[in-house]
Structure formats: structure tokens, C-alpha cells
Design a protein around this motif. Structure first.
Motif, PDB file in Angstrom:
ATOM      1  N   LYS A 318       1.146  -0.819   0.331  1.00 57.24           N
ATOM      2  CA  LYS A 318       0.079  -0.250  -0.424  1.00 57.24           C
ATOM      3  C   LYS A 318       0.858   0.876  -0.232  1.00 57.24           C
ATOM      4  N   ARG A 319       1.810   1.134   0.546  1.00 55.21           N
ATOM      5  CA  ARG A 319       2.935   2.006   0.956  1.00 55.21           C
ATOM      6  C   ARG A 319       4.043   3.108  -0.064  1.00 55.21           C
ATOM      7  N   TYR A 320       4.750   1.737  -0.678  1.00 54.78           N
ATOM      8  CA  TYR A 320       5.386   1.541  -1.220  1.00 54.78           C
ATOM      9  C   TYR A 320       5.036   1.305  -2.944  1.00 54.78           C
ATOM     10  N   ASP A 321       4.174  -0.096  -2.894  1.00 52.55           N
ATOM     11  CA  ASP A 321       3.967  -0.349  -4.406  1.00 52.55           C
ATOM     12  C   ASP A 321       5.265  -1.751  -4.802  1.00 52.55           C
ATOM     13  N   ILE A 322       5.066  -2.147  -3.294  1.00 51.14           N
ATOM     14  CA  ILE A 322       6.847  -2.995  -3.259  1.00 51.14           C
ATOM     15  C   ILE A 322       5.894  -4.929  -2.938  1.00 51.14           C
ATOM     16  N   ALA A 323       5.807  -5.548  -4.319  1.00 53.07           N
ATOM     17  CA  ALA A 323       4.653  -6.520  -3.714  1.00 53.07           C
ATOM     18  C   ALA A 323       6.506  -8.018  -3.470  1.00 53.07           C
ATOM     19  N   ILE A 324       6.122  -8.030  -2.245  1.00 53.96           N
ATOM     20  CA  ILE A 324       6.900  -9.228  -1.650  1.00 53.96           C
ATOM     21  C   ILE A 324       5.598 -10.122  -1.533  1.00 53.96           C
ATOM     22  N   ALA A 325       6.138 -11.874  -1.712  1.00 50.27           N
ATOM     23  CA  ALA A 325       5.768 -13.158  -1.001  1.00 50.27           C
ATOM     24  C   ALA A 325       5.444 -13.275   0.119  1.00 50.27           C
ATOM     25  N   GLY A 326       4.474 -13.832   0.500  1.00 51.58           N
ATOM     26  CA  GLY A 326       4.352 -14.504   2.045  1.00 51.58           C
ATOM     27  C   GLY A 326       4.522 -15.725   2.250  1.00 51.58           C
ATOM     28  N   GLY A 327       3.521 -16.313   2.982  1.00 50.56           N
ATOM     29  CA  GLY A 327       4.228 -17.839   3.698  1.00 50.56           C
ATOM     30  C   GLY A 327       2.973 -18.560   3.061  1.00 50.56           C
ATOM     31  N   GLN A 328       3.650 -20.354   2.905  1.00 47.08           N
ATOM     32  CA  GLN A 328       2.749 -21.119   1.998  1.00 47.08           C
ATOM     33  C   GLN A 328       1.865 -21.581   3.141  1.00 47.08           C
ATOM     34  N   ASP A 329       0.878 -22.424   3.339  1.00 48.22           N
ATOM     35  CA  ASP A 329       0.006 -23.507   3.683  1.00 48.22           C
ATOM     36  C   ASP A 329       0.680 -23.543   5.161  1.00 48.22           C
ATOM     37  N   GLU A 330       1.289 -24.101   6.043  1.00 49.27           N
ATOM     38  CA  GLU A 330       1.607 -23.621   7.356  1.00 49.27           C
ATOM     39  C   GLU A 330       2.592 -22.886   7.632  1.00 49.27           C
ATOM     40  N   LEU A 331       2.576 -21.976   7.067  1.00 47.97           N
ATOM     41  CA  LEU A 331       4.014 -20.808   7.353  1.00 47.97           C
ATOM     42  C   LEU A 331       2.700 -19.397   7.219  1.00 47.97           C
ATOM     43  N   LYS A 332       1.871 -19.546   6.111  1.00 45.34           N
ATOM     44  CA  LYS A 332       1.129 -18.904   6.041  1.00 45.34           C
ATOM     45  C   LYS A 332       1.147 -17.801   7.241  1.00 45.34           C
ATOM     46  N   GLY A 333       1.648 -16.485   7.058  1.00 40.24           N
ATOM     47  CA  GLY A 333       1.225 -15.582   8.083  1.00 40.24           C
ATOM     48  C   GLY A 333       1.937 -15.831   9.466  1.00 40.24           C
ATOM     49  N   LYS A 334       3.010 -16.529   9.376  1.00 38.33           N
ATOM     50  CA  LYS A 334       4.660 -16.512  10.201  1.00 38.33           C
ATOM     51  C   LYS A 334       5.811 -15.789   9.367  1.00 38.33           C
ATOM     52  N   ILE A 335       5.749 -16.102   7.808  1.00 34.56           N
ATOM     53  CA  ILE A 335       7.177 -15.528   7.191  1.00 34.56           C
ATOM     54  C   ILE A 335       6.540 -15.001   6.375  1.00 34.56           C
ATOM     55  N   PHE A 336       7.738 -13.596   5.690  1.00 33.56           N
ATOM     56  CA  PHE A 336       7.663 -13.483   4.468  1.00 33.56           C
ATOM     57  C   PHE A 336       8.483 -13.923   4.021  1.00 33.56           C
ATOM     58  N   ARG A 337       8.167 -13.329   2.284  1.00 36.45           N
ATOM     59  CA  ARG A 337       9.407 -13.942   1.617  1.00 36.45           C
ATOM     60  C   ARG A 337       9.996 -12.738   0.967  1.00 36.45           C
ATOM     61  N   ILE A 338      11.352 -12.326   0.451  1.00 34.84           N
ATOM     62  CA  ILE A 338      11.489 -11.305  -1.219  1.00 34.84           C
ATOM     63  C   ILE A 338      12.722 -11.746  -1.618  1.00 34.84           C
ATOM     64  N   GLY A 339      12.310 -11.667  -2.870  1.00 35.37           N
ATOM     65  CA  GLY A 339      12.724 -12.290  -3.920  1.00 35.37           C
ATOM     66  C   GLY A 339      13.933 -11.404  -4.452  1.00 35.37           C
ATOM     67  N   HIS A 340      14.930 -12.262  -5.130  1.00 42.59           N
ATOM     68  CA  HIS A 340      16.075 -11.000  -5.282  1.00 42.59           C
ATOM     69  C   HIS A 340      16.659 -11.865  -7.195  1.00 42.59           C
ATOM     70  N   LEU A 341      15.573 -12.439  -7.842  1.00 43.35           N
ATOM     71  CA  LEU A 341      16.034 -13.739  -8.476  1.00 43.35           C
ATOM     72  C   LEU A 341      15.948 -12.920  -9.858  1.00 43.35           C
TER      73      LEU A 341
END
Length: 381
Positions: A318-341
Motif C-alpha cells: 500500500k505504501r510503496y507499491d512493492i510486492a513481496i511474497a507470503g508464507g505458504q500452507d503452515e507458514l502462511k502469516g508466519k513468514i514473508f519472502r523477498i525475491g531477488h532473482l
């Protein structure tokens, strides 16, 4: 601001302007001489990227489709396979293998931890009757940001002698050194929307002579993903079915860019960006999910304390228009993931860390040393 979104997820990854412009060209006939010349060029450059003389085949699929092709073309129902499972994608390959009637032994590790190479050694050495027909490994486990020790596991497969090694290199191909011929890898699968810097839609399967020998006796059902027609067509610089012509244009442009940068520079860039973003996150007081010695060069996972990971993602967007990824399955809401690929540079890493700093400040995170993240990142870069 409209049309200003910055993708910092592990896929799809940012696409260079010249690749987008290549996609915008009028399609050409896929049976034309003009298209055959493009196919010849991209096939040669794919072999360069894979560091191989083996076949590298182009399929109209995602990375999952490439992995399915890599499994069903070389195995038989009832074959025993070892599958490494330390995240969502390792789990997927185990599920897929069972769907096709394979006898699956999973070697598991806790999410956020690398696979235990000694567990593979023990299983392979104990298999004196050579019943294990394949070892299936996710090299870079995208769901957790862990890089598994493929060279060591592969050495145990080679000592076994009979088994094939099937590698999910979807987020490692083009981000870290994978010398296919030097290591003797049998099947290597990857996808276009990762290190290749083009949109989703193409999958790639690299196949060794040993794997082609296994193909001769493999009986699992296949038609569209039967790799032999792709092999025959590739030898004539064409395709067995209608390909997404404009994605092939994109692939041509992207591979030309990669060749100009050079393999060593590509790998060094990804390693540097990985070190920089991890340094910045540590300086902000956030715990990293994967250990330094097993850090993926494609994606970094963070397990924040005091604050919900989804709040961080939402505020970054919302603030910076930067999309980062969330956790999946049991990790949803627990981690976030930043891609650098893929098409990612120093500026992108600095922007992401700066935005993360501002996000933590806005959310009242008390563990952050504001400004330290950018300083630590800049020092590495």
C-alpha cells in the motif's frame, strides 16, 4: 501511483524492457525458416546456460509441468524413488510421484532447514540391490528460502551408480552455478518466470544420455509431455506442437542479455544481492528463516516477531507499491519472502530494504534499528 508496482517475489520476476518489446513483435509462423533460426539460437544458448552438451527441451508449461515431464519420461510404475522434502515443492514432487504409482521414500527436514545429505547417503548405500531408480531433489526450496546441498547429494547418487538424479532447478537455474555436465546431472527442470527474466509459460528440461537410456524402458503414460518428439523436433530447430511464439522471442532476447552479462557475473550478482539483503534484514532486527550456510540466492525468508508477516506485506504494497511474497500452507502469516532473482539489481535491493524499514516504523515495530538496514545493505553492495 499507477503502473509503479515493483515485483520482489520469487516469481514471476521483473521483465526487462527489451524482453517486453520482443514479445510485442508480430508473431511469425512456427514452421517458418525465420522461426527455425530463432529456435536454433535459443537452443544453443540454453545449453550454454546449463553448461551442457545435453538436450535442453522447451515445453509450454510451468516449472511443475517441466518436473512432471522429468519424472514420467524415465520411470515405471512401482519404481522406488527417494524424494527430498523440506518445503512445499519437495512435498509436491512426493505427491506427484505417488500419483504416478512410484514407490516413494521421503527424506524430510524441518521447514527452514536444509536436507540432511547423510540421510541420502545412508539410503543409497543400503540399496545394494539397486532398487532405487531416481533421487528427486528441489535445489532451491522457494517456499522457505533454503538452498539444498545438491553437489553432495549428487555425489552419493553417482556412487550408487544405478539411480538417476532429477533436479528441480526452477529458482536456482540462472541464479547459482549448476554445471550440468561437470556434475553429471540427469534431468534438470526449470521455468521461464524465474532466472530467465521472462513471463510464465515456458518450462525447460535438460536430459542426459543416461536418462535417455532409461526412457527406452519407461512405460508411464504420456503424450503432450512425451519428450522424445521434442528431442526429434529440436534436432531440426522446430517444435512438435504449436509453441507460444512470442515467448520464444522473449527467451531469445533474455538469453542474449544473459550471455552479454556472462555466467560468472550473473552468479556473482545473485550472491552479492543475497548477502546484501540478508545483512539489511539482520540489521533491522528481524530473524531470518533459513541459515546463512544454506541461503537461497533466489529468495530470502523472514520470520518476524511482534508483528504479523501479512501486515508487513500489506503495508509494503500500500505504501510503496512493492510486492513481496507470503508464507505458504503452515507458514502462511508466519513468514514473508523477498525475491531477488533474475532481473534484479543493487538499486532494487536498496529500495526493498528502505521500504521495509519504513514499513516497520509505520507498524510500530520496536525491534528495528531504523536506518541500520540500508546502511548494512549499502556496505555489502
Amino acid at each position: 501511483m499507477e503502473d509503479k508496482q515493483m515485483l520482489m517475489i520469487p516469481g514471476p520476476t521483473p521483465v526487462p524492457e527489451r524482453v517486453l518489446l520482443a514479445m510485442a513483435k508480430c508473431p511469425t509462423g512456427h514452421r517458418s525458416g525465420e522461426f527455425s533460426k530463432i529456435m536454433a539460437e535459443v537452443t544453443a544458448k540454453l545449453q550454454w546456460l546449463h553448461q551442457t552438451k545435453n538436450d535442453v527441451l522447451i515445453l509450454t508449461v510451468s516449472g511443475t509441468g517441466a518436473m512432471e515431464a522429468g519424472i514420467i519420461n524415465f520411470l515405471n510404475k512401482g519404481d522406488r524413488v527417494l524424494v527430498g522434502n523440506n518445503g512445499k515443492f519437495g512435498e509436491r514432487w512426493a505427491q506427484m510421484s505417488r500419483v504416478f504409482g512410484l514407490n516413494v521414500t521421503e527424506i524430510k527436514a524441518e521447514s527452514g532447514k536444509p536436507l540432511d545429505t547423510e540421510a541420502f547417503r545412508a539410503e543409497l548405500e543400503a540399496d545394494t540391490q539397486k532398487h532405487i531408480k531416481a533421487v528427486i531433489i528441489t535445489h532451491s526450496e522457494t517456499s522457505t528460502g533454503v538452498l539444498n546441498d545438491l553437489p553432495t547429494i549428487n555425489s552419493y547418487v553417482k556412487a550408487h551408480g544405478e539411480s538417476l538424479i532429477i533436479v528441480d532447478a526452477v529458482t536456482s537455474l540462472g541464479a547459482i552455478n549448476i554445471p550440468v555436465d561437470e556434475w553429471g546431472l540427469d534431468i534438470v527442470a526449470s521455468g521461464s518466470q524465474k532466472g530467465y527474466m521472462i513471463p510464465p509459460g515456458l518450462g525447460f528440461v535438460c536430459v542426459s544420455p543416461k536418462a535417455w537410456e532409461a526412457y527406452k524402458t519407461a512405460t508411464l503414460p504420456r503424450f503432450y509431455l512425451d519428450l522424445e518428439p521434442y528431442r526429434k523436433s529440436a534436432s531440426k530447430d522446430t517444435t512438435p506442437f504449436t509453441p507460444p511464439v512470442n515467448l520464444i522471442f522473449a527467451l531469445q532476447a533474455a538469453l542474449q542479455m544473459m550471455e552479454r552479462e556472462g555466467l560468472e557475473n550473473i552468479f556473482a550478482r545473485h550472491q552479492r544481492l543475497t548477502q546484501a539483503i540478508r545483512a539489511g534484514i539482520k540489521a533491522l532486527g528481524l530473524p531470518l528463516f533459513a541459515p546463512d550456510h544454506a541461503a537461497s540466492t533466489a529468495v530470502t525468508s523472514v520470520i518476524p516477531t511482534q508483528i504479523d508477516a501479512e501486515e508487513i506485506r500489506s503495508t509494503m504494497k500500500k505504501r510503496y507499491d512493492i510486492a513481496i511474497a507470503g508464507g505458504q500452507d503452515e507458514l502462511k502469516g508466519k513468514i514473508f519472502r523477498i525475491g531477488h532473482l533474475g532481473f534484479v539489481c543493487d538499486r532494487d535491493i536498496l529500495a526493498a530494504i528502505s521500504a521495509l524499514d519504513g514499513t516497520l516504523h509505520a507498524l510500530g515495530y520496536e525491534g528495528a534499528d531504523y536506518g541500520a538496514g540500508v546502511a548494512a545493505t549499502a556496505k555489502i553492495l
